[in-house]
Every structure is written in C-alpha cells, then in structure tokens.
Design an enzyme around this catalytic site. Structure first.
Site, short mmCIF file in Angstrom:
data_model
loop_
_atom_site.label_atom_id
_atom_site.label_comp_id
_atom_site.label_asym_id
_atom_site.label_seq_id
_atom_site.Cartn_x
_atom_site.Cartn_y
_atom_site.Cartn_z
N ASP A 1 -8.11 -5.19 -6.36
CA ASP A 1 -7.57 -4.24 -5.38
C ASP A 1 -7.72 -2.81 -5.90
O ASP A 1 -7.26 -2.48 -6.99
CB ASP A 1 -6.09 -4.57 -5.13
CG ASP A 1 -5.49 -3.73 -4.02
OD1 ASP A 1 -6.13 -2.79 -3.54
OD2 ASP A 1 -4.33 -4.02 -3.64
N HIS A 11 -7.39 -5.74 -1.09
CA HIS A 11 -6.17 -5.04 -0.70
C HIS A 11 -5.49 -5.68 0.50
O HIS A 11 -4.38 -5.29 0.86
CB HIS A 11 -6.50 -3.57 -0.39
CG HIS A 11 -5.30 -2.70 -0.23
ND1 HIS A 11 -4.34 -2.55 -1.20
CD2 HIS A 11 -4.89 -1.92 0.82
CE1 HIS A 11 -3.40 -1.71 -0.79
NE2 HIS A 11 -3.70 -1.33 0.44
N SER A 66 0.83 -1.20 0.00
CA SER A 66 0.00 0.00 0.00
C SER A 66 0.87 1.26 0.00
O SER A 66 1.76 1.40 -0.84
CB SER A 66 -0.95 -0.05 1.20
OG SER A 66 -1.94 0.95 1.14
#
Length: 480
Positions: A356, A449, A292
């Site tokens: 994602d 994610h 991320s």
C-alpha cells in the site's frame, strides 16, 4: 480574496501555508531559484524562512498537483458519477447479460443514488456488508474488524449506512455528517457514528471517510503539504488539520460559535456529540477509525483533544484503529502523541497491508519531516501479520523493490481468482477489483490500498498480533 494579513497565526508561531490559487507559473519558477519563501505571495510563512532546493521543488510539485486537481474537479466528478451509475446499473440488473435482456423487455432496473443498495466506487471494490460472525466481542480482533467495516461503510450514502448498521449489524445508527472545510469553503469532510449496545461496556464508533476516488477536494487535502507547528506538540500536516476543522482566523480555539445556517466543523461537532452520548452512560467507551485520509483524521482527533486538555474524553477513548493511514506529523508530534496515548491507556493500531502506497506518504526523509508512530500492524499478501516499528520500504519508491512488487502483484491477481475457494465464498473478488489488480502490475501501491485487503487482514490475521495499549513496540518486532 483575503490577504496574508487577514489571518491570525497566533496559535502557531511556525508554519508553512500554500495557496495554489495565488501561484502563477512565474512564481513557481522563481521559488526554485530563491530560498527565501516568505517573498512568494502564494506561500505564507514567518519572515526569513528558507528551505533547501529539494524542499522547494516539492512545494512546486504540490502546487502543480493542486492546480491540476482543481482544473479537473468537475469533469472528474462527472466521470465518477457515470462510472458509479454504470456499476450500480449492472448490479441492480444482476449482470450485463440480464441488463441487455431487461432492456429489450423494457424492465431495466434503474439505480437510485439515495437508496440503501447504491454503492460508491470504493464500495464496488468490496461489496461485503455483514460482519464476521466468528469474531465476537471479547476477541482481540473485534474492535479492529468492526472498525474496518465501519471505515469501509463510511464511503456510502446515509440510506446504506442506516440499513447496514441497523438491519445487518443490529446496532444503533446515530448519524452521518458532511462537515465544513473553511479553507476549501465547502463541506468536504464526512464521518458517521454508531452505537453498539450489544457489548459491555457500550461502545460508540466514530468512522471518518477516506479519500473518495473521484473527489478532488479530498485529494487536495492529501496533496496539500502545508503544515503548522503547535507549541509543545510539533508540526502537523496542514491539509489534514483543515479537513478536521482548523479555522482560518483562530486556528484551534477550545470552543467555537457557528451561525445557525453554517455547517458544523468536524472536530467540534463530534467532540460535543461524544460529550452528550457518553454523559448518559458512565461506563460507555468510544473508538475512532478511518481508512486512508479517514485514518489521518482519526488519529489527529485525539491530538486536538489533548491540545485542549479534554481529559474526560481521552479517558473514555478505548482505541484508535486506522487502515492505510498516511503520515500526519513530525517526530516531535509522534513523541507527544505516544505520551498522551500512554497516559490515557489508549490503544493505537495502524494497519498497513503489503505494498500500500499511502502509508508511505508523505516521505519520511531529511527534506520532509513526517514520521509514523504507534503500533504498526503490517500484513503481507498472505495476510500474515507482525508488529513492526515501520512498514518495509517506508518511502515506497525504492529501485530494489520494483521486481518483488511486480512478482507480488502477479500473485495478488492469481489470488483474486482462488481466494473464494481457499478462504470461503465471502472472500470472492469482483471484476472491478480485478481490473485494479491489473493496474497493480504497473503501480503495486494502488490495489493494495483497497478496503478488500484490509477487511481480509482483520478477519484472517492472528489475534496475537494485537499488543496491549501500554506496550511500545519501538524496540520490538513480533512475528505471527
């Protein structure tokens, strides 16, 4: 509060810097009807800068989100703390039934937030600690598999990191850090480092922490669409630069002087420590990784190294492995980085799992200038990988993809119950992740994610998916 004139922008002649603290509701309304952004007190940019209505609308949305995040910072942090304590209370007492029994017995095991067994909310989504013993050094999956586990571990506390690296991975825990963000005026950037002496050449891993679920400071870095254009490099996401160590008054000087009582800045502290560690072993290499936001910092780090002409450190960089990484710069920045990575033979693998949402942000369109670059390793929900120039549905919000996303989310929910039987007990999914899978029926990009799927990708994906660092897949797509 410092004024615009108090800042030295000589390091960047073109920039767009947003300040939600100085923006009132009237200011936000005015910016929609006046294209001259330099007139707005909450926007710092060169005189005469104008933007389209759509871009100004995105500025308003960004400011509003930042204001909301600031407003809910304390209650969200409190709520997150309660959730994490509850989840760890359950795990410390094995399950809810045993917790009730222990309560009546007066034997409730209370979790210690500083202990090696305490897990963050992210950690509770995937509780695996051990590395995949079938993936050994020399396997083309080794760096990716180690990187993802390090990225996942980066969300945890010092005791957990030290125990995991030393006792489970049999490697050397070097340190973990809380780095200063001058724009947020607090330590909001985290990373940790380890050394793997079991391989030849010796390997150092730098793992940047991603966006924690209940940390509004990290979310502010994500949603801050400020940017700076660096000469010869291109435009770079301002929020990520600030998190890495951009300074208010001087930008990116090659060296900085910090007072003894001042926390370190991420880029400078890690760079200096790498110099020291690599200087003791001429054969040692290092890799950068992150999930991320952590992935954005991982690829931005060598960009600043190149900006400072740190050739010795770039030559020792073995690879960059990012997972669910958002876009960090414009097309010019991407071309600059591809040239630098090619010149120093650095492999850059950007992993994207299925739907994602984060790798599809910020938008790649005519309004925003953000572009991905490098080797995109895309995996579908069956963990089948392929190298692509861009992940499918690159901006996520496509009406044509709604039904396929819902169907896929149903499959992922079903898979969460069956995967332990089809792939092995180490792939078992817990209740917290299954709740997230349910949310995925509405917003598919949320559970996609999570670290669980990215760990699975590195373990179950074919080793053929990793291309040599010198190969540019811009005109190539390899199915696995």
């Amino acid at each position: 509060m410092e004024t615009k004139a108090a800042y030295d922008r000589s390091f960047s002649k073109n920039y767009m810097l947003l300040s939600q603290e100085q923006a009132s509701l009237i200011d936000l309304i005015r910016v929609l009807f006046n294209s001259d952004l330099a007139k707005r007190k909450f926007i710092e940019c060169p005189a005469g800068t104008e933007q389209s209505f759509k871009y100004r609308w995105l500025i308003v949305v960004s400011i509003l989100v930042l204001k909301i995040l600031q407003a809910v910072s304390k209650p969200l942090a409190w709520f997150g703390s309660v959730v994490e304590i509850w989840l760890n209370l359950l795990s410390s007492n094995r399950n809810f039934g045993v917790l009730i029994l222990n309560f009546f017995r007066g034997r409730v095991v209370k979790p210690d937030k500083d202990s090696a067994t305490f897990l963050s909310f992210i950690g509770n989504l995937d509780t695996r600690v051990e590395l995949d013993k079938s993936i050994k050094h020399g396997d083309s999956r080794y760096y990716a598999a180690l990187s993802m586990m390090a990225s996942k571990a980066s969300y945890e506390n010092r005791a957990y990191l030290q125990s995991t690296v030393t006792d489970h991975w049999k490697m050397e825990f070097l340190d973990c850090f809380d780095f200063w963000n001058e724009y947020q005026d607090k330590a909001t950037t985290q990373a940790f480092m380890l050394r793997d002496k079991n391989v030849n050449p010796e390997l150092i891993v730098v793992a940047f922490r991603g966006t924690e679920t209940f940390d509004t400071d990290a979310w502010c870095s994500d949603f801050d669409i400020s940017w700076y254009e660096l000469s010869g490099i291109g435009k770079v996401h301002g929020g990520f630069m600030k998190a890495l160590g951009l300074q208010k008054h001087t930008g990116w000087p090659k060296d900085v002087q910090r007072a003894d009582n001042q926390p370190d800045l991420a880029y400078y502290a890690i760079r200096d420590l790498l110099r020291e560690l690599l200087g003791t072993n001429n054969q040692a290499k290092y890799i950068l990784t992150g999930h991320s936001l952590g992935g954005a910092l991982a690829i931005l780090f060598p960009a600043v190294l190149a900006f400072h002409e740190e050739e010795w450190l770039l030559e020792r960089l073995e690879g960059v492995y990012t997972f669910g990484q958002p876009r960090v710069g414009d097309e010019k920045f991407g071309e600059y980085m591809k040239e630098q990575l090619r010149n120093f033979n650095v492999g850059y693998y950007r992993f994207v799992y299925c739907n994602d949402m984060v790798p599809r942000l910020p938008y790649d369109d005519n309004t925003l200038m953000f572009k991905h670059f490098g080797t995109c390793v895309y995996f579908n929900s069956f963990y089948k990988g392929k190298v692509v120039t861009e992940e499918p549905n690159k901006n996520y919000f496509s009406p044509l993809s709604v039904i396929p996303k819902i169907i896929n989310a149903f499959w992922e929910l079903i898979r969460s119950f069956s995967i332990r039987y089809t792939k092995g007990p180490e792939y078992k999914e817990g209740g917290v992740l299954r709740v997230l899978r349910l949310i995925g029926l509405v917003i598919a990009g949320v559970p996609a994610h999570s670290p669980q799927d990215y760990v699975n990708c590195t373990r179950l994906g074919s080793s053929d998916v990793y291309l040599p660092a010198v190969q540019d897949p811009s005109n190539h797509q390899q199915s696995i």
